[in-house]
Design an enzyme around this catalytic site. Sequence first.
Site, PDB file in Angstrom:
ATOM      1  N   ARG A   1      52.778  66.779  28.203  1.00  0.00           N
ATOM      2  CA  ARG A   1      52.035  65.538  28.487  1.00  0.00           C
ATOM      3  C   ARG A   1      52.626  64.454  27.608  1.00  0.00           C
ATOM      4  O   ARG A   1      52.600  64.554  26.375  1.00  0.00           O
ATOM      5  CB  ARG A   1      50.544  65.711  28.191  1.00  0.00           C
ATOM      6  CG  ARG A   1      49.822  64.378  28.078  1.00  0.00           C
ATOM      7  CD  ARG A   1      48.323  64.506  28.054  1.00  0.00           C
ATOM      8  NE  ARG A   1      47.819  64.926  29.351  1.00  0.00           N
ATOM      9  CZ  ARG A   1      46.543  64.836  29.711  1.00  0.00           C
ATOM     10  NH1 ARG A   1      45.647  64.338  28.880  1.00  0.00           N
ATOM     11  NH2 ARG A   1      46.153  65.242  30.905  1.00  0.00           N
TER      12      ARG A   1
ATOM     13  N   HIS B   1      50.428  62.589  37.670  1.00  0.00           N
ATOM     14  CA  HIS B   1      49.600  63.667  37.106  1.00  0.00           C
ATOM     15  C   HIS B   1      49.440  64.755  38.191  1.00  0.00           C
ATOM     16  O   HIS B   1      48.364  64.929  38.756  1.00  0.00           O
ATOM     17  CB  HIS B   1      48.247  63.094  36.681  1.00  0.00           C
ATOM     18  CG  HIS B   1      47.442  63.996  35.787  1.00  0.00           C
ATOM     19  ND1 HIS B   1      47.893  65.229  35.351  1.00  0.00           N
ATOM     20  CD2 HIS B   1      46.199  63.839  35.248  1.00  0.00           C
ATOM     21  CE1 HIS B   1      46.952  65.777  34.581  1.00  0.00           C
ATOM     22  NE2 HIS B   1      45.926  64.969  34.515  1.00  0.00           N
TER      23      HIS B   1
ATOM     24  N   GLN C   1      46.562  67.540  38.210  1.00  0.00           N
ATOM     25  CA  GLN C   1      45.239  67.032  38.562  1.00  0.00           C
ATOM     26  C   GLN C   1      45.053  66.976  40.075  1.00  0.00           C
ATOM     27  O   GLN C   1      44.010  67.369  40.608  1.00  0.00           O
ATOM     28  CB  GLN C   1      45.059  65.616  37.980  1.00  0.00           C
ATOM     29  CG  GLN C   1      43.706  65.013  38.305  1.00  0.00           C
ATOM     30  CD  GLN C   1      42.574  65.764  37.628  1.00  0.00           C
ATOM     31  OE1 GLN C   1      42.604  65.961  36.422  1.00  0.00           O
ATOM     32  NE2 GLN C   1      41.582  66.216  38.394  1.00  0.00           N
TER      33      GLN C   1
ATOM     34  N   ASP D   1      39.431  56.199  38.859  1.00  0.00           N
ATOM     35  CA  ASP D   1      39.911  56.645  37.547  1.00  0.00           C
ATOM     36  C   ASP D   1      39.686  55.490  36.573  1.00  0.00           C
ATOM     37  O   ASP D   1      39.412  54.352  36.986  1.00  0.00           O
ATOM     38  CB  ASP D   1      41.408  57.022  37.640  1.00  0.00           C
ATOM     39  CG  ASP D   1      41.949  57.602  36.336  1.00  0.00           C
ATOM     40  OD1 ASP D   1      41.155  58.114  35.530  1.00  0.00           O
ATOM     41  OD2 ASP D   1      43.187  57.550  36.132  1.00  0.00           O
TER      42      ASP D   1
ATOM     43  N   CYS E   1      38.996  62.343  37.890  1.00  0.00           N
ATOM     44  CA  CYS E   1      39.718  63.344  37.095  1.00  0.00           C
ATOM     45  C   CYS E   1      39.095  63.550  35.724  1.00  0.00           C
ATOM     46  O   CYS E   1      39.312  64.584  35.092  1.00  0.00           O
ATOM     47  CB  CYS E   1      41.180  62.932  36.951  1.00  0.00           C
ATOM     48  SG  CYS E   1      41.431  61.430  35.974  1.00  0.00           S
TER      49      CYS E   1
ATOM     50  N   ARG F   1      41.109  72.711  37.790  1.00  0.00           N
ATOM     51  CA  ARG F   1      42.345  72.565  37.015  1.00  0.00           C
ATOM     52  C   ARG F   1      42.829  73.943  36.572  1.00  0.00           C
ATOM     53  O   ARG F   1      44.015  74.248  36.623  1.00  0.00           O
ATOM     54  CB  ARG F   1      42.090  71.685  35.765  1.00  0.00           C
ATOM     55  CG  ARG F   1      41.769  70.235  36.053  1.00  0.00           C
ATOM     56  CD  ARG F   1      42.952  69.496  36.630  1.00  0.00           C
ATOM     57  NE  ARG F   1      44.120  69.568  35.767  1.00  0.00           N
ATOM     58  CZ  ARG F   1      44.349  68.784  34.708  1.00  0.00           C
ATOM     59  NH1 ARG F   1      43.496  67.826  34.412  1.00  0.00           N
ATOM     60  NH2 ARG F   1      45.450  68.915  33.996  1.00  0.00           N
TER      61      ARG F   1
END
Length: 306
Positions: A102, A129, A132, A224, A264, A292
């Site tokens: 990440r 991402h 996700q 988001d 998310c 996830r």
Amino acid sequence: MKHLLTLHDLTTEEINQILDLAKKLKSDLKNGVVNEPLKGKTLGMIFSKSSTRTRVSFEVGMGQLGGRALFLSSNDIQLGRGESIYDTANVLSRYLDGIMIRTYAQSDVEDLAKYGSIPIINGLTDLVHPCQILADFQTIEEYKGKRSGLKIAYVGDGNNIAHSLLYGSAKLGVDISVASPENYTCNEEVVANAKDDAKKTGAEIILTNDPKEAVKGADVVITDTWCSMGQDAEKQERIKAFQGFQVDKKLFGLAKDDAIFMHCLPAYRGYEVAEDIIDGPMSVIFDEAENRLHAQKAVMQLLMSE
Ligand code: CP
Ligand code: NVA
């Protein structure tokens, strides 16, 4: 499939294979079926940004697959003091069986894959991402009974989540409308790539500045944070720019009657989403977070088992 760098790099079949395996791994776990295809394997997890879900779900998932995970904060490893990606990739490839990273720049993730000799999994960059969105499609299928022939509305920042949603939807043949304020729209190259993929699957991709237009008739409404990791200095400016983009009752009411709400997480109630939506009966955020684990276990099993 050698790495998971973006969903754009995968074929529709590969995405379907991950989602099929994720579903099986979820039901195996619930039924107490133990299967350890990654026994003796180690995943390194490099984090240059904070995380709750990604860190815990990868670590727990690796354990459930029989392997183990090493948390490598970029503050503590030499990468954070300027050691090159080239050297890091070569060295870590001698110890590890896979790396989850990440970080900020997508090019760092691509370089790790280029120079190393083990599978690299993108655990979020400023650009995308993918993990996700795999979990999101698993969740969508659980609620809608299918993973194509649906309409997704994404309302908010044209960020990593929006980009991976565009890539995933295009590959799976899901219609998607993205509504963002001017100056916060999606990356043009990502949009062009997604439109290209959409030609093959028949997905309709719409970019707009009007949240109402995007949400109208949607099966799934997603938002988001307005201020992603690394953008804290822009927070006040962003809050101003995103006025009118909150997913509240009025906006959500334009979606289909049985529409679900997804995020998310982490979420900021009262900003990108109203409390009565994210905490209401249409919200599936905790199933989404749980998935996830299952989606990433599928990715690790496919990339890292013999
Ligand atoms: N959604 C997500 O990636 O959460 P974390 O930042 O907690 O990992
Ligand atoms: N867009 C957010 C997602 C967090 C999981 C960020 O990059 O901070």
